[in-house]
Design a protein around this motif. Structure first.
Motif, short mmCIF file in Angstrom:
data_model
loop_
_atom_site.label_atom_id
_atom_site.label_comp_id
_atom_site.label_asym_id
_atom_site.label_seq_id
_atom_site.Cartn_x
_atom_site.Cartn_y
_atom_site.Cartn_z
N LEU A 1 0.91 -1.16 -0.12
CA LEU A 1 0.19 -0.05 0.22
C LEU A 1 0.90 1.33 0.32
CD1 LEU A 1 -2.62 1.35 0.09
CD2 LEU A 1 -2.58 1.08 2.76
N GLU A 2 2.05 1.35 0.73
CA GLU A 2 2.94 2.30 0.84
C GLU A 2 3.44 2.51 -0.63
OE1 GLU A 2 5.56 1.06 3.93
OE2 GLU A 2 4.22 2.20 5.54
N ASN A 3 3.83 1.55 -1.06
CA ASN A 3 4.60 1.78 -2.41
C ASN A 3 3.68 2.24 -3.50
OD1 ASN A 3 6.82 0.57 -1.40
ND2 ASN A 3 6.62 -1.45 -2.14
N ILE A 4 2.40 1.65 -3.43
CA ILE A 4 1.44 2.11 -4.41
C ILE A 4 1.02 3.74 -4.44
CG2 ILE A 4 -1.20 1.74 -5.19
CD1 ILE A 4 -0.95 -1.04 -4.58
N LEU A 5 0.87 4.03 -3.13
CA LEU A 5 0.59 5.59 -2.75
C LEU A 5 1.57 6.20 -3.16
CD1 LEU A 5 -1.55 5.27 0.22
CD2 LEU A 5 -2.33 5.73 -2.11
N GLU A 6 3.08 5.82 -2.99
CA GLU A 6 4.05 6.78 -2.98
C GLU A 6 4.27 6.85 -4.76
OE1 GLU A 6 8.93 6.74 -2.58
OE2 GLU A 6 7.66 5.37 -1.73
N ARG A 7 4.12 5.90 -5.53
CA ARG A 7 4.07 5.97 -6.98
C ARG A 7 2.94 6.95 -7.61
NH1 ARG A 7 3.70 0.44 -8.43
NH2 ARG A 7 1.42 0.71 -8.46
N ALA A 8 1.75 6.76 -7.07
CA ALA A 8 0.77 7.49 -7.13
C ALA A 8 0.69 9.11 -6.81
CB ALA A 8 -0.69 6.94 -6.87
N PHE A 9 1.54 9.23 -5.79
CA PHE A 9 1.64 10.67 -5.40
C PHE A 9 2.41 11.40 -6.31
CE2 PHE A 9 3.92 13.56 -2.96
CZ PHE A 9 3.06 14.26 -2.23
#
Length: 456
Positions: free
Chosen positions: A356-364
C-alpha cells in the motif's frame, strides 16, 4: 518513596538466605515464604514488586503460584527458579504468564539482571501506549486485539514468535513490544537472518576474538552482545541454516554465548523476538527447521492479520501515508479521490501495508492537480503471490513457479524494468519516444527510471 519489596518462596533455608542477601545488596527488601500457602497469605497483606518462587514446594508447585499471581495480582511479575535442564517446565511457566525463569544453581549475575528488568515493568510510562496507537494504525477489531496483546506481552520476557505475511509489520510490532517493556531504554537490535552469509553467521551472532581466524584483526562483539540488556529481533528466522539453529538454541537455553576463539562463556541478558512469513510448523515437519528450537522460540505466538482481512483500516492507513508524503514534499496537499479509495478497498494486497505504501508513493508522484485517481494507482489486474491462508510458505505446492516465491514488488519491478529497457533500446534511448511506445507520460517514465536506478 517506598522501598522495593520482593516475595521469595522456597522451602530450602540456604536458598532463601542467598536470595535475601542478593536482593538486599540491590536495595530490595524481601519477605520469605516456605510454601504455597504462606506465599498466598503474604500476597494478601503486602504489595510486592516481584515474586521469586521455587518450582517444587511442600504443598504444591511454583506453576500454581504463577497462575494465582496472574489471576489476583497481575501487576506483580513472577519468576520461577527451576532445576537445571528443566526447559520444558520453564517454557510452561512462561506460557502461564511468568515474567522469566532462572535455573539452579542460581547464577547471581543472571538473577540480578532478571530482577532489575522485572521491577522496571510498572515504570512504563503512558505515552508509549499513545505512540504505539499512532504507529500501529487500524480501528478494526483485529488490530485492537493485536495492540492489546502487545501491551500484555511487553510485560513478559518470554520469547515471542511473530507470524504473518510479508509486509504486515512484524518488525514494527517487535519494536513496540520492546518499547512498551522494561528494556525500552536499552538497545533494540533487528537482524534479517536471510541477509547474512552462512560463513559469517557465527561471528555475526556471537562475535569473535582477535586472531581467531583469517581476517579477524580485532575483537568483535556479536549481535547478542550488542543487544545485551535489550532485545534481539531475529527476522526471517526460517532462513537460518541447521548448524546455526543448534547454536542459537544453546544460546537461548543457557543464556550465555562463546565468541569464536574465546575460552570462556559470556553471560547474556537478551530478550529474543522472532518472525518469519513462512510456516514454521510445516518446515519442522519437513526437517528443515529444528523442532526443539521451534518450541523454544514459539513460547507465545502473535499472528498478524493480512491487510485484505481488515479492509476497514485501508482508508485510515492511506490517509496517514499521504499525510507523511505531503509533509516530506514541502507540505503539499495531494489527496485520494473516492474512486481511488474504492479501488484500494477491493484490491487484495498480497504485499500488505508495505505494498500500500509503494502504490501510494508511486501515485503521489504521477497524479495531476493534487488528486490521486484510480488510474494513478496502476493496480495489477491479476496480482501474484496471494497466499491461500496466512503463513503459506514460499515452498508450498501453491507456488507455481520461481517468480511467485519473490515478493510482489520485486517481481513486478523486474517486469517493469525489462519493459522499459526494451522500449529504450528500441528507440535508441530517446525517452520521449520510449514513453510514447510504453503508453505512459514522459513524467511517469522519468519517475520509473529514477526508481529503478536507470536515470543515468
Amino acid at each position: 518513596m517506598p522501598q522495593t519489596l520482593a516475595l521469595i518462596v522456597d522451602d530450602e533455608p540456604d536458598i532463601l538466605e542467598l536470595l535475601e542477601i542478593t536482593l538486599s545488596r540491590m536495595g530490595i527488601a524481601s519477605k520469605p515464604a516456605h510454601d504455597l500457602s504462606e506465599a498466598k497469605l503474604l500476597l494478601k497483606t503486602h504489595s510486592f514488586d516481584i515474586c521469586l518462587t521455587d518450582l517444587q514446594l511442600p504443598d504444591g508447585n511454583g506453576l500454581e503460584l504463577v497462575t494465582h499471581v496472574q489471576t489476583h495480582y497481575p501487576s506483580t511479575p513472577t519468576a520461577v527458579i527451576t532445576a537445571f535442564g528443566s526447559m520444558e517446565v520453564a517454557i510452561k511457566a512462561l506460557k502461564l504468564g511468568a515474567f522469566d525463569f532462572v535455573s539452579k544453581p542460581v547464577d547471581l549475575k543472571s538473577l540480578k539482571n532478571l530482577v532489575s528488568s522485572a521491577i522496571k515493568i510498572n515504570d512504563t510510562v503512558e505515552p508509549v501506549d499513545r505512540r504505539s496507537r499512532d504507529q500501529l494504525l487500524g480501528d478494526s477489531v483485529m488490530m485492537a486485539n493485536v495492540r492489546a496483546k502487545i501491551a500484555k506481552l511487553a510485560r513478559s520476557q518470554a520469547p515471542i514468535y511473530i507470524s504473518g505475511e510479508s509486509g504486515t509489520g512484524k518488525e514494527l510490532v517487535a519494536k513496540l513490544i520492546h518499547e512498551k517493556g522494561p528494556r525500552a531504554n536499552q538497545a533494540f537490535v533487528p537482524i534479517n537472518c536471510g541477509a547474512i552469509p552462512h560463513e559469517l553467521m557465527e561471528s555475526e551472532f556471537f562475535g569473535h576474538k582477535k586472531g581467531s581466524f583469517t581476517g579477524a584483526i580485532a575483537d568483535k562483539k556479536g549481535l547478542f552482545q550488542l543487544a545485551h540488556g535489550g532485545t534481539l529481533f531475529l527476522d526471517e528466522i526460517a532462513d537460518l541454516p541447521l548448524h546455526m539453529q543448534v547454536k542459537l538454541l544453546r544460546a537461548i537455553q543457557e543464556k550465555s554465548i562463546r565468541p569464536i576463539g574465546s575460552d570462556t562463556e559470556t553471560v547474556i541478558d537478551t530478550r529474543i523476538l522472532c518472525a518469519t512469513h513462512k510456516n514454521l510448523s510445516e518446515l519442522v515437519e519437513k526437517g528443515s527447521f529444528r523442532q526443539d528450537l521451534y518450541y523454544r522460540i514459539n513460547v507465545i505466538e502473535l499472528p498478524l492479520p493480512a491487510l485484505r482481512e481488515r479492509k476497514e483500516d485501508i482508508q485510515q492507513l492511506a490517509t496517514h501515508i499521504l499525510q507523511k508524503l505531503n509533509t516530506e514534499h514541502g507540505n503539499t496537499t495531494i489527496s485520494l479521490s473516492e474512486n481511488a479509495l474504492k479501488a484500494l478497498t477491493k484490491y487484495p494486497f498480497p504485499g500488505n501495508v508495505r505494498e500500500l505504501e509503494n502504490i501510494l508513493e508511486r501515485a503521489f508522484t504521477l497524479c495531476e492537480n493534487g488528486l490521486i485517481h484510480q488510474a494513478d494507482l496502476q493496480l495489477p489486474e491479476n496480482p501474484h503471490n496471494i497466499p491461500n491462508s496466512i503463513n503459506t510458505p514460499a515452498s508450498s505446492p501453491n507456488a507455481s513457479d520461481e517468480s511467485s516465491d519473490a515478493p510482489l514488488e520485486d517481481y513486478l519491478g523486474t517486469l517493469e524494468k525489462e519493459a522499459i529497457v526494451n522500449a529504450l533500446e528500441k528507440t535508441r534511448w530517446n525517452k520521449t519516444a520510449a514513453a510514447k511506445d510504453l503508453g505512459i507520460t514522459f513524467r511517469a517514465l522519468r519517475y520509473r527510471l529514477k526508481k529503478l536506478g536507470l536515470d543515468t
